[in-house]
Design a protein around this motif. Structure first.
Motif, short mmCIF file in Angstrom:
data_model
loop_
_atom_site.label_atom_id
_atom_site.label_comp_id
_atom_site.label_asym_id
_atom_site.label_seq_id
_atom_site.Cartn_x
_atom_site.Cartn_y
_atom_site.Cartn_z
N ILE A 1 2.27 0.88 0.20
CA ILE A 1 2.29 2.27 -0.27
C ILE A 1 0.99 2.61 -0.97
CG2 ILE A 1 3.40 3.87 -1.88
CD1 ILE A 1 6.07 2.41 -1.24
N ASP A 2 0.52 1.69 -1.82
CA ASP A 2 -0.76 1.91 -2.50
C ASP A 2 -1.89 2.13 -1.49
OD1 ASP A 2 0.32 1.66 -5.03
OD2 ASP A 2 -0.41 -0.38 -5.39
N LYS A 3 -1.92 1.30 -0.43
CA LYS A 3 -2.96 1.45 0.58
C LYS A 3 -2.84 2.79 1.31
CE LYS A 3 -3.77 -3.42 1.50
NZ LYS A 3 -3.64 -4.51 2.47
N GLN A 4 -1.61 3.17 1.64
CA GLN A 4 -1.39 4.42 2.35
C GLN A 4 -1.82 5.62 1.48
OE1 GLN A 4 2.70 4.46 3.48
NE2 GLN A 4 2.40 3.07 5.22
N LEU A 5 -1.56 5.51 0.19
CA LEU A 5 -1.92 6.62 -0.72
C LEU A 5 -3.34 6.46 -1.24
CD1 LEU A 5 1.38 6.94 -2.77
CD2 LEU A 5 0.61 8.39 -0.89
N GLU A 6 -3.98 5.38 -0.82
CA GLU A 6 -5.35 5.09 -1.24
C GLU A 6 -5.46 5.02 -2.77
OE1 GLU A 6 -7.97 7.81 0.71
OE2 GLU A 6 -7.44 7.05 2.67
#
Length: 86
Positions: free
Chosen positions: A77-82
């Motif tokens: 999720i962190d990666k997707q939301l950058e």
């Protein structure tokens, strides 16, 4: 006649000692039975404790797996939301 009296006295003395030995042996046998019974109780309790420890270890492993999956999901999720830690 004196020899017969002495022989009887010796026999009585031997019988008294044998009775004491038998009494002591009976006590030892009772104690041994009690010790065996108590040892069996300890062994059963130990087996039960080992089962509980195994169940706890399994539960802990399942919780750790769940936490690992949750952490992986949060990282995705962190990666997707950058998002970053900085």
């Amino acid at each position: 006649m004196c020899a017969a009296v002495m022989t009887e006295a010796v026999e009585n003395l031997i019988l008294e000692h044998l009775k004491r030995f038998q009494s002591g042996e009976d006590r030892i046998e009772r104690d041994l039975k009690e010790i065996k019974s108590r040892l069996t109780t300890v062994e059963v309790t130990q087996g039960s404790l080992l089962q509980h420890i195994g169940q706890l270890a399994s539960s802990i492993a399942q919780q750790q797996l769940s936490m690992d999956r949750t952490n992986e999901r949060i990282e995705r999720i962190d990666k997707q939301l950058e998002l970053s830690d900085a």
